[in-house]
Design an enzyme around this catalytic site. Structure first.
Site, mmCIF file in Angstrom:
data_model
loop_
_atom_site.group_PDB
_atom_site.id
_atom_site.type_symbol
_atom_site.label_atom_id
_atom_site.label_comp_id
_atom_site.label_asym_id
_atom_site.label_seq_id
_atom_site.Cartn_x
_atom_site.Cartn_y
_atom_site.Cartn_z
ATOM 1 N N LYS A 11 -46.621 -4.585 -5.564
ATOM 2 C CA LYS A 11 -46.589 -4.217 -6.989
ATOM 3 C C LYS A 11 -45.798 -5.260 -7.798
ATOM 4 O O LYS A 11 -45.079 -6.097 -7.213
ATOM 5 C CB LYS A 11 -45.971 -2.824 -7.119
ATOM 6 C CG LYS A 11 -46.823 -1.736 -6.450
ATOM 7 C CD LYS A 11 -46.207 -0.360 -6.676
ATOM 8 C CE LYS A 11 -47.093 0.726 -6.089
ATOM 9 N NZ LYS A 11 -46.579 2.076 -6.439
ATOM 10 N N TYR A 51 -55.916 4.377 -9.749
ATOM 11 C CA TYR A 51 -55.025 5.549 -9.709
ATOM 12 C C TYR A 51 -55.694 6.800 -10.296
ATOM 13 O O TYR A 51 -54.995 7.699 -10.767
ATOM 14 C CB TYR A 51 -53.726 5.241 -10.452
ATOM 15 C CG TYR A 51 -52.735 4.422 -9.629
ATOM 16 C CD1 TYR A 51 -52.278 4.875 -8.388
ATOM 17 C CD2 TYR A 51 -52.230 3.219 -10.106
ATOM 18 C CE1 TYR A 51 -51.368 4.132 -7.638
ATOM 19 C CE2 TYR A 51 -51.306 2.475 -9.359
ATOM 20 C CZ TYR A 51 -50.885 2.946 -8.126
ATOM 21 O OH TYR A 51 -49.971 2.214 -7.387
ATOM 22 N N ASN A 118 -41.728 0.807 -6.643
ATOM 23 C CA ASN A 118 -41.440 1.009 -5.217
ATOM 24 C C ASN A 118 -42.117 -0.026 -4.310
ATOM 25 O O ASN A 118 -42.464 0.253 -3.168
ATOM 26 C CB ASN A 118 -41.794 2.442 -4.808
ATOM 27 C CG ASN A 118 -43.239 2.790 -5.081
ATOM 28 O OD1 ASN A 118 -44.017 1.951 -5.518
ATOM 29 N ND2 ASN A 118 -43.610 4.025 -4.807
ATOM 30 N N HIS A 121 -48.068 -0.533 -2.551
ATOM 31 C CA HIS A 121 -49.071 0.536 -2.484
ATOM 32 C C HIS A 121 -49.810 0.395 -1.165
ATOM 33 O O HIS A 121 -50.073 -0.728 -0.716
ATOM 34 C CB HIS A 121 -50.086 0.404 -3.630
ATOM 35 C CG HIS A 121 -51.329 1.207 -3.396
ATOM 36 N ND1 HIS A 121 -51.405 2.553 -3.688
ATOM 37 C CD2 HIS A 121 -52.522 0.872 -2.820
ATOM 38 C CE1 HIS A 121 -52.609 2.999 -3.324
ATOM 39 N NE2 HIS A 121 -53.296 1.996 -2.792
ATOM 40 N N GLU A 132 -60.777 1.858 -2.919
ATOM 41 C CA GLU A 132 -59.834 0.883 -3.484
ATOM 42 C C GLU A 132 -60.248 -0.551 -3.152
ATOM 43 O O GLU A 132 -60.125 -1.452 -3.994
ATOM 44 C CB GLU A 132 -58.422 1.179 -2.961
ATOM 45 C CG GLU A 132 -57.886 2.507 -3.486
ATOM 46 C CD GLU A 132 -56.591 2.952 -2.794
ATOM 47 O OE1 GLU A 132 -56.066 2.200 -1.947
ATOM 48 O OE2 GLU A 132 -56.123 4.054 -3.111
HETATM 49 P P1 IDP Z 1 -47.646 6.748 -2.869
HETATM 50 O O1 IDP Z 1 -47.671 5.378 -3.525
HETATM 51 O O2 IDP Z 1 -46.478 6.887 -1.938
HETATM 52 O O3 IDP Z 1 -48.969 7.123 -2.255
HETATM 53 P P2 IDP Z 1 -48.343 8.607 -4.997
HETATM 54 O O4 IDP Z 1 -47.868 10.016 -5.045
HETATM 55 O O5 IDP Z 1 -49.773 8.355 -4.667
HETATM 56 O O6 IDP Z 1 -47.352 7.800 -4.034
HETATM 57 O O7 IDP Z 1 -48.011 7.990 -6.420
HETATM 58 C C1 IDP Z 1 -48.555 6.737 -6.798
HETATM 59 C C2 IDP Z 1 -47.454 5.907 -7.417
HETATM 60 O O8 IDP Z 1 -47.039 6.522 -8.637
HETATM 61 C C3 IDP Z 1 -46.163 5.815 -6.600
HETATM 62 O O9 IDP Z 1 -46.214 4.818 -5.605
HETATM 63 C C4 IDP Z 1 -45.142 5.492 -7.670
HETATM 64 O O10 IDP Z 1 -45.243 4.122 -8.060
HETATM 65 C C5 IDP Z 1 -45.646 6.354 -8.811
HETATM 66 N N1 IDP Z 1 -45.029 7.695 -8.829
HETATM 67 C C6 IDP Z 1 -45.268 8.722 -8.015
HETATM 68 N N2 IDP Z 1 -44.554 9.815 -8.329
HETATM 69 C C7 IDP Z 1 -43.842 9.444 -9.405
HETATM 70 C C8 IDP Z 1 -42.874 10.142 -10.214
HETATM 71 O O11 IDP Z 1 -42.569 11.314 -9.993
HETATM 72 N N3 IDP Z 1 -42.342 9.431 -11.246
HETATM 73 C C9 IDP Z 1 -42.695 8.142 -11.509
HETATM 74 N N4 IDP Z 1 -43.582 7.451 -10.752
HETATM 75 C C10 IDP Z 1 -44.143 8.098 -9.717
HETATM 76 MG MG MG Z 2 -50.832 7.422 -3.210
#
Ligand code: IDP
Ligand code: MG
Length: 141
Positions: A11, A51, A118, A121, A132
């Site tokens: 990212k 997304y 984070n 992805h 994807e």
């Molecule tokens: P993942 O990347 O671990 O699969 P997902 O739940 O699919 O997590 O969420 C996609 C992305 O959205 C996350 O990697 C993070 O960047 C962001 N995200 C997820 N939950 C939150 C939140 O509660 N607040 C802000 N960003 C979030």
């Molecule tokens: Mg995800």
């Protein structure tokens, strides 16, 4: 043995911090191979498609905005059960909760109690990986 492909993104936070090589190092050290590699400046439309499952959630718009804030590295990885394996290597979504040893646990930082930044992805299922990969690497799909 189940040979899979998964879509990994470094990212904008990870790319800007120069962590692309470290993510690739971990993927290769684990024994997975690279099927495709590229640097992208994604469009909002591309990110909304990527997304789509999160559309309508409170973090959707900030997430798309963050993901379009700078270049990302896109990597298609290949190997036995690599979809689940990369999810384990990435660690929990929130870098604060992610276990040490994982990419997010070792390299992720929490910013203002916001888990958006984070580092990586990774696809979460065979269906998601196919969908994807078609978005980021249409020639491979
Ligand atoms: P993942 O990347 O671990 O699969 P997902 O739940 O699919 O997590 O969420 C996609 C992305 O959205 C996350 O990697 C993070 O960047 C962001 N995200 C997820 N939950 C939150 C939140 O509660 N607040 C802000 N960003 C979030
Ligand atoms: Mg995800």
């Amino acid at each position: 043995m189940t040979i899979e492909r998964s879509l990994v993104l470094v990212k904008p936070d990870g790319f800007a911090r120069g962590l692309t090589g470290e993510v690739i190092r971990r993927i290769e050290a684990k024994g997975y191979t690279l099927a495709a590699l590229g640097v992208f400046t994604p469009t909002v439309e591309q990110l909304q498609a990527h997304y789509a499952e999160h559309e309508g959630k409170p973090f959707f718009e900030p997430l798309v905005e963050f993901m379009s804030s700078g270049p990302v590295a896109g990597i298609v990885i290949e190997g036995d059960s690599c979809i689940r394996a990369f999810r384990v290597m990435a660690g929990a979504t929130d870098p604060t909760e992610a276990a040490p040893g994982s990419i997010r646990g070792d390299l992720g930082r929490e910013w203002n109690h916001n888990v958006t930044k984070n580092v990586v992805h990774g696809s979460d299922s065979v269906e998601a990986a196919q969908r994807e990969i078609a978005i980021w690497f249409p020639d491979l799909a």
